[in-house]
Design an enzyme around this catalytic site. Structure first.
Site, PDB file in Angstrom:
ATOM      1  CG  ASP A 140      39.485  39.597  43.426  1.00  0.00           C
ATOM      2  OD1 ASP A 140      40.251  40.578  43.415  1.00  0.00           O
ATOM      3  OD2 ASP A 140      38.982  39.102  42.389  1.00  0.00           O
TER       4      ASP A 140
ATOM      5  CE  LYS B  30      40.646  45.724  36.851  1.00  0.00           C
ATOM      6  NZ  LYS B  30      40.212  44.552  37.542  1.00  0.00           N
TER       7      LYS B  30
ATOM      8  CD1 TRP C 149      35.496  41.016  38.402  1.00  0.00           C
ATOM      9  CD2 TRP C 149      36.685  39.419  37.394  1.00  0.00           C
ATOM     10  NE1 TRP C 149      35.947  41.523  37.205  1.00  0.00           N
ATOM     11  CE2 TRP C 149      36.674  40.567  36.564  1.00  0.00           C
ATOM     12  CE3 TRP C 149      37.368  38.282  36.956  1.00  0.00           C
ATOM     13  CZ2 TRP C 149      37.321  40.600  35.325  1.00  0.00           C
ATOM     14  CZ3 TRP C 149      38.026  38.326  35.728  1.00  0.00           C
ATOM     15  CH2 TRP C 149      37.995  39.467  34.937  1.00  0.00           C
TER      16      TRP C 149
HETATM   17  C1  LIG Z   1      40.008  43.053  36.983  1.00  0.00           C
HETATM   18  C2  LIG Z   1      39.616  42.057  38.015  1.00  0.00           C
HETATM   19  C3  LIG Z   1      40.069  40.736  37.971  1.00  0.00           C
HETATM   20  C4  LIG Z   1      40.940  40.212  36.839  1.00  0.00           C
HETATM   21  O1  LIG Z   1      42.223  40.685  36.981  1.00  0.00           O
HETATM   22  P1  LIG Z   1      43.468  40.126  36.127  1.00  0.00           P
HETATM   23  O2  LIG Z   1      44.609  40.889  36.724  1.00  0.00           O
HETATM   24  O3  LIG Z   1      43.198  40.465  34.696  1.00  0.00           O
HETATM   25  O4  LIG Z   1      43.578  38.677  36.358  1.00  0.00           O
HETATM   26  C5  LIG Z   1      39.701  39.893  38.993  1.00  0.00           C
HETATM   27  N1  LIG Z   1      38.931  40.314  40.009  1.00  0.00           N
HETATM   28  C6  LIG Z   1      38.463  41.581  40.072  1.00  0.00           C
HETATM   29  C7  LIG Z   1      37.597  42.001  41.218  1.00  0.00           C
HETATM   30  C8  LIG Z   1      38.797  42.492  39.083  1.00  0.00           C
HETATM   31  O5  LIG Z   1      38.340  43.754  39.139  1.00  0.00           O
END
Ligand SMILES: *Cc1c(COP(=O)(O)O)cnc(C)c1O
Length: 363
Positions: free
Chosen positions: A173, A197, A103
């Protein structure tokens, strides 16, 4: 609920049953209005109350200081990958990305389309990631427009258990671990997380930004892409994803009833150590590639001796209603996601299943 499975999906992921039941109960007639929340105007007082309650719960559960503003945006984490450099990375400047998984790589790729973003440090080894960065490996970030990192790498199962100390605005993030443990918000200039999540359904992204940092964003980009636009409108600049935010409200009021983030963190720790213990009983059969002090409490990643055994494990698990444990397609193997809504009881059943599977397949 007899027909509810044990859901270990990586995202969208398990939601707390009480939050879903509340949505079911309120669906046709929200608060005596004779219509569902989906059918209410985002400018009406009924929705406005839900919106403010969701914002209030985020603030209280994470102890967000007054210096920081909470935004509810759309487009998921990917939209933030782009929006961050669009706002904060100007020509002649540099952004530093700390890379500990896929990511972070994706975030960096997007930033490089916008400006000069670089991989300032990485734990990539043989094309994969097995650990976070140690405090003495974190570059200072001095002179950077910002430093970006990923607190929990959902695909590789690698999680930071410390906060990097840098000399630049810090952006994280936290898509897969926000609300899973206490956090000192004031150390960050921007935090973002797609809701799907730990926080609610897909369709809404929680952003927490230091007001003075957001105010320094570029003003020569389209209004919709500026943080200040959404901040000034309290995340109601245009039609908000009202139903997603309504569900976030349900999930977070459930979390509050559980005793908040500190209480859920203790449960998450218990769930993760229970599962890792079961795996560590036979490291020749269950191989956890992640170094011990970087192991994620949210996404437990491991391999079996062969891919055929991994396929069989997933297949046998399904028969017992243990769902969603197949690893990400880019890395294979097994991944068990243990977000807030996954119960200790589900993890106990899974751990016992893993033991049984091992003794049968590998007597
Ligand atoms: C799931 C995830 C993403 C992607 O998320 P989207 O909402 O599909 O853009 C990005 N970073 C992390 C750490 C994730 O777990």
């Amino acid at each position: 609920m007899a027909n509810r499975v044990h859901n270990f999906n990586p995202g969208p992921a398990a939601l707390p049953l009480p939050a879903l039941l509340r949505a079911q109960e309120e669906l046709l007639d929200f608060a005596g209005t004779g219509m569902s929340i989906l059918e209410h105007s985002h400018r009406g007082k009924e929705y406005e109350a839900v919106h403010q309650e969701a914002l209030g719960l985020i603030r209280s559960l994470l102890a967000v200081p007054e210096s920081h503003q909470i935004l509810l945006l759309q487009g998921g984490a990917h939209h933030q990958f782009a929006m961050i450099p669009m706002n904060f990375l100007r020509p002649g400047q540099r952004a530093d990305y700390l890379i500990t998984g896929s990511w972070g790589e994706r975030a960096l790729e997007e930033a490089q389309i916008v400006g000069h973003a670089r991989e300032a440090a990485s734990t990539r080894q043989d094309g994969t990631f097995r650990r976070t960065l140690r405090p003495n490996e974190i570059p200072s970030g001095e002179g950077a427009a910002y430093v970006h990192y990923t607190t929990n790498e959902t695909i590789h199962g690698v999680q930071f258990h410390h906060t990097p100390e840098v000399k630049a605005p810090l952006i994280a993030d936290m898509s897969s671990d926000l609300f899973s443990r206490p956090l000192e918000v004031a150390r960050f200039d921007l935090i973002y997380a797609g809701a799907q999540k730990n926080i609610g359904p897909s369709g809404v992204t929680v952003v927490i930004g230091r007001k003075s940092f957001l105010d320094g964003g570029r003003t020569d980009i389209p209004k919709y892409f500026r943080y200040t636009t959404h901040a000034a409108a309290e995340s109601l600049y245009n039609t908000a994803p009202t139903f997603a935010i309504y569900l976030v409200r349900n999930v977070l009021s459930w979390l509050e009833e559980q005793g908040g983030v500190a209480a859920i963190a203790r449960q998450n720790e218990e769930k993760a150590s229970l599962l890792y213990r079961a795996l560590d009983e036979d490291p020749d059969f269950f191989r956890v590639p992640v170094e011990r002090d970087s192991r994620s409490r949210m996404n437990v990643v491991f391999r079996l001796p062969t891919e055929a055994l991994e396929d069989r494990l997933v297949h046998e698990a399904k028969k017992r209603s243990l769902m969603g444990i197949k690893g990400h397609r880019s890395v294979g193997g097994i991944r068990v996601s243990l977000y807030n809504a996954v119960s200790l009881a589900s993890v106990e059943i899974l751990a016992q299943f893993l033991r049984d599977f091992r003794t049968q397949a590998w007597p």
